[in-house]
Structure formats: C-alpha cells, structure tokens
Design an enzyme around this catalytic site. Sequence first.
Site, PDB file in Angstrom:
ATOM      1  N   ASP A   1     -13.017   5.276   1.331  1.00  9.25           N
ATOM      2  CA  ASP A   1     -11.568   5.302   1.548  1.00  9.25           C
ATOM      3  C   ASP A   1     -11.081   6.746   1.590  1.00  9.25           C
ATOM      4  O   ASP A   1     -10.934   7.387   0.550  1.00  9.25           O
ATOM      5  CB  ASP A   1     -10.879   4.522   0.422  1.00  9.25           C
ATOM      6  CG  ASP A   1      -9.360   4.511   0.563  1.00  9.25           C
ATOM      7  OD1 ASP A   1      -8.850   5.058   1.553  1.00  9.25           O
ATOM      8  OD2 ASP A   1      -8.692   3.949  -0.321  1.00  9.25           O
TER       9      ASP A   1
ATOM     10  N   LYS B   1       2.566  11.713  -3.393  1.00 15.07           N
ATOM     11  CA  LYS B   1       1.649  10.839  -4.136  1.00 15.07           C
ATOM     12  C   LYS B   1       0.601  11.669  -4.879  1.00 15.07           C
ATOM     13  O   LYS B   1       0.141  11.287  -5.947  1.00 15.07           O
ATOM     14  CB  LYS B   1       0.969   9.856  -3.175  1.00 15.07           C
ATOM     15  CG  LYS B   1      -0.031   8.914  -3.848  1.00 15.07           C
ATOM     16  CD  LYS B   1      -0.615   7.926  -2.867  1.00 15.07           C
ATOM     17  CE  LYS B   1      -1.715   7.090  -3.456  1.00 15.07           C
ATOM     18  NZ  LYS B   1      -2.247   6.101  -2.508  1.00 15.07           N
TER      19      LYS B   1
ATOM     20  N   ASP C   1       0.874  -1.168   0.000  1.00 13.74           N
ATOM     21  CA  ASP C   1       0.000   0.000   0.000  1.00 13.74           C
ATOM     22  C   ASP C   1       0.912   1.219   0.000  1.00 13.74           C
ATOM     23  O   ASP C   1       1.501   1.568   1.016  1.00 13.74           O
ATOM     24  CB  ASP C   1      -0.897  -0.010   1.249  1.00 13.74           C
ATOM     25  CG  ASP C   1      -1.732   1.266   1.386  1.00 13.74           C
ATOM     26  OD1 ASP C   1      -1.729   2.087   0.450  1.00 13.74           O
ATOM     27  OD2 ASP C   1      -2.376   1.443   2.437  1.00 13.74           O
TER      28      ASP C   1
ATOM     29  N   GLU D   1      -7.461   0.448  -4.411  1.00 15.38           N
ATOM     30  CA  GLU D   1      -7.453   0.409  -2.945  1.00 15.38           C
ATOM     31  C   GLU D   1      -8.778  -0.097  -2.356  1.00 15.38           C
ATOM     32  O   GLU D   1      -8.769  -0.933  -1.452  1.00 15.38           O
ATOM     33  CB  GLU D   1      -7.068   1.790  -2.397  1.00 15.38           C
ATOM     34  CG  GLU D   1      -5.594   2.096  -2.649  1.00 15.38           C
ATOM     35  CD  GLU D   1      -5.215   3.542  -2.430  1.00 15.38           C
ATOM     36  OE1 GLU D   1      -6.084   4.335  -2.001  1.00 15.38           O
ATOM     37  OE2 GLU D   1      -4.053   3.899  -2.702  1.00 15.38           O
TER      38      GLU D   1
END
Length: 574
Positions: A181, A81, A19, A158
């Site tokens: 999420d 990211k 992850d 994810e």
Amino acid sequence: MEHNKNFREMDDHMIVGIDLGTTNSLIAYFTEEGPKIIPNRLGKNLTPSVVSVDEEGNVYVGETARERMSLYPDSVAQTFKRSMGTEREYILSGKHFRPEELSSMVLRSLKEDAEVYLGEEVTEAVISVPAYFDDKRRKATKRAGELAGLKVERMISEPTAAAVAYGLYDKTKDTRFLVFDLGGGTFDVSILELYHNILEVRAVAGDNYLGGEDFTEVMAKLFLQKAKMTLQSLTEKEQVRLYRQAEKAKYATSESDKITMSFLYHEETIEQQITHREYEEACEELLMKIREPVKKSLSDAGLKLGDIDEVILIGGATRLSIVRDFLIRLFRKFPDTKLNPDETVALGAAVQAAMKERREEVKEVILTDVCSFTLGTEVVVEYEEGKFEDGRFCPIIERNTVIPASHTERLFTVRDNQEKVRVRVLQGESRFARNNLFLGELEIEIPKGPKGRESVDVTYTYDINSLLEVEVTVVSTGVSRKMIIKGQENQMTEEEVKKRMEELAYLKIQPRDYEENRLVLLRAERMYEEALGDRRRKLDHYITAFEAALKRGDHDEIMDARDELNEILEEEDE
C-alpha cells in the site's frame, strides 16, 4: 445529483466506510450487489484531501481547495494526514488548525455528500487507518470523526480493508498474500493469510513518511537541477505551479521514455526534457526505502518471498511504472491489479461496516489483526553485578502478535524497602523507554522487604478494537489493580468536542450547489495567471462572459457559459 434509488428506510441504521487518505479521500456503502463508492458533489469518486479557509472564514474542501492553492497558497493545507497525532498547527489565512480539525472538514464534506446521495442521515462510520499508525495517530483520527459529527467505534487497517475488498475470502483455497500500500503520504506492507473463512494478518511494517508526494518532489528537484534553479528562488505561487507540473510529469514518464516538463517562471516558460531513466535513477533512494519494510514484514511473519502466493497493489502511487517495475523485480511475479488501487480501501471499509451491521451477506467472514507496535513497560536492568540502569524498555506484547492477545511479565523490586511499583505503559520498538510512546501508567503498593523479594505480575491484554487492559498483581498478597487504555477512544470528552465544534462554528462551509461554478472560476483564474499574450486575452473573454451569466442568474445561461468556459480550459490545459 440524483439520490440513489436503493437507499434504505430512515429507521434502518446505515454505517458507511471511509478511506481518509493523505492525497484523496473516499466514502462507500454496502449494497445487495456489494460495496459501492458514493460520488461527491462534483460527481467524482475521489475527493482531494485539501482544505482552504479564506479571510472571511469560508471553508473549501477538495478540488476547489486545491485550485485555490495556486492563487492563495497561504490559505490552503494538504498532506496533513502525515501530521495526525502531532502538535503541529496549520495557519490558513491567519487562523490556526490542528491536523485532525482539517481532517474533520474533509470528513464533514464526505458525510454531506453521502447524505444527499443516500437520502438519509449518516451518523456512524468505519474509518481506515494505515496499519502502521500508532496510538496517538489513531486517537487523532477518531477525534476528526467526532468533530465531523460521526460516531467512529471501529477502524480497519488499510491493507486489511484492501484484502477484504478483493474478496479473497471468497476463494476456495488457502492463500498467503502481501498487500503493498503506497498512498500519497504513507506506506504500509501487510502479510495476510486466508484459511477457510478466516482472514488473518500475520505481519505489518511501513513508513508514515513515504508516499507518492515524495516521488513528485523528486521530479520537481530533477527539473530544478536540470534548469540550474533553486527552490528558494521561487515565490510561493511559483512553487505551487512547479509541483503541479511535477505531478503531471511524474505520471507522464509511465507513458513515454522522454517527456517535456514546462514551467512558467517570471513570465517566461522554461522547458526541460526528462527521460524515464533519469527519473528512475533520481528515485533510487525512495525505491530502496520501499525494500526495508517488505523485508521486515516477511521476517516478522517467518516467511520468504517464495512463500507469498499473491501480491496486491493499493494506493495511487502504485500506478507509477517505476514503482511497478521495481516491485516485479523485487517479488519476481506480476502483482494483482484487478481493482482500482485508489478505491480498494474505501470498498473494504464499507464491507467492514456491513460486518458491524451484521449484514447477512458478510457474516461468515472472520478477520483477525495484529498489534502493529510492541507494547511494554519501563524497567531497571542490572548490566553488571550490583550496577543498574533505569529507563529501559521491557516488551510484553511484541509487534505483529495476533490479537486478541494476553501476555504476562513478572517484575521484581530493585530497592530495599520499596513501597510502590509504578507501571508505565509504552508503545514502540526502542530499547530505551524515553524513545517510545507513553500511553498511561498505574501504581500499586507492595509490602516492604529486601530488594528482589517482592514481585508483581504485569498482564497486558489487547483486543481487536485496540483496547488495552493492564493488570498489575502483587504476587505475595494477590492484590491487583487494573486500567484500560482505549486505543481508538477519543481523548476529548463530549463537552470538549462540543466546545471545539462551537469554536469552529464561525467557519462557513460553502453551499454544495455552487461548487461547480466556484471550481471552474478558480481553475480559469489559475490558468489566466499562468498564461501569456493571446492565450491570456482569450481566457479573459470567456471568464468575463461566465461571470456576467452568474450575475444575471439565469440557470440555463449559466450552464451554457460554464460548459463553454470548461471547453476552453480543457483545450488550453492540454
């Protein structure tokens, strides 16, 4: 740290699940008891996605890099990211890095931790990506893996990873559920349906620029507003301190109706009281942003809120009470929180890795996914008789179509004696081609004739590995041309990857054996800078004692001095 006693034989092929998060990253592997997180060199499951590079080219990753932020802010990068797939560059101590290069350093650190823990080389990984990541962001993630020395043949979204980790495929009844999420920097909503042994993604939506970091920023702004200060009045170091305190205060509001946030400014401690209600009101705009992707995903799936059987929360920001309270009001039910929201995605990625290895324990699970963004081409449209407008977008495979999928669109010539048709492959939702992401193009020759007589069939075929095949066939002649766009394949050749790895070779990854010593010293230095008076003198005494032990090099003495310093730091940090 001891090696895991259950590691496999060296000739057995190990694939790990990773992850790669905005705020924290984790690595996991599959065992006979199921997926397990691999602890890092500090014995912790979470590795902060933070990288620091000093003037000598030494690289620090994780907690050590995060501690350097307070002392050397121009040498540290985080939340990169969010910039994956863009041209943005980060400058650390005068050196330039792209987001995927910084991500590769995090991946390399995780890879090394896994190799020490498992007692074998790790060469392949399944990496999770936000469901709403487009082609460019996925390619950048793949490149990061390559630069870290990892083969990345498969990625998993994810929310799908989270659903797998929850073991919903073990349930006996069909279930329809929504995965919410909210990570440090990205937000995804996915609706999945389980029937028999098939786990099908029905719809995805999200926001690549919304996450827990934004809730920290709101707290920092609220403090400044109450203290009648501006961000511009703070030095870089003071801004880092402010956000560190805002992060703590953000979670403290979940425990208490009123908290006191303090901040050292120009050698003076400034305190402000902030109530839970004030913080909730300040976050109202962010909470409204959460609502839209939820509505969009339900609409795309053709469902109402009442059709959802379970709501699953993942991502560290879902721990915030204001987020949970908002979701309970929104969904009118209590979400499922049985797994640690920080670890769920990594565990699911490890299950996907086990599927790729064709492990006996998971072979019965069938995963289907959807196309996150619409795929189409650029066309000319007739908006009035005889009047044409070019640059418009023609969807061919629409977003949230279950994949694999194959759709065909017939397009006609718009000019007399047209000799060629150019098909530009695009990804996005805008009516206008220029606003969508360009993936590639191909040309095909056609017989001359009056406009509208000749036509081509454009077929897009999209599979589970984000591999898009585009075929264009001239209807009158049967002549066709094909091209393949590999959504997750690396745009860089092996030579280019090797060259960039050599360019980055001057960087010196710090030996893992000294990580705890470096971390405690950096933390102590940071707290010394933030302290005043007696506290500062006390810290100086214990830091000096630890540094003296390090110079003497006696292992037991170093351990004792480090434990003593850590104890003082814990007391002073309360």
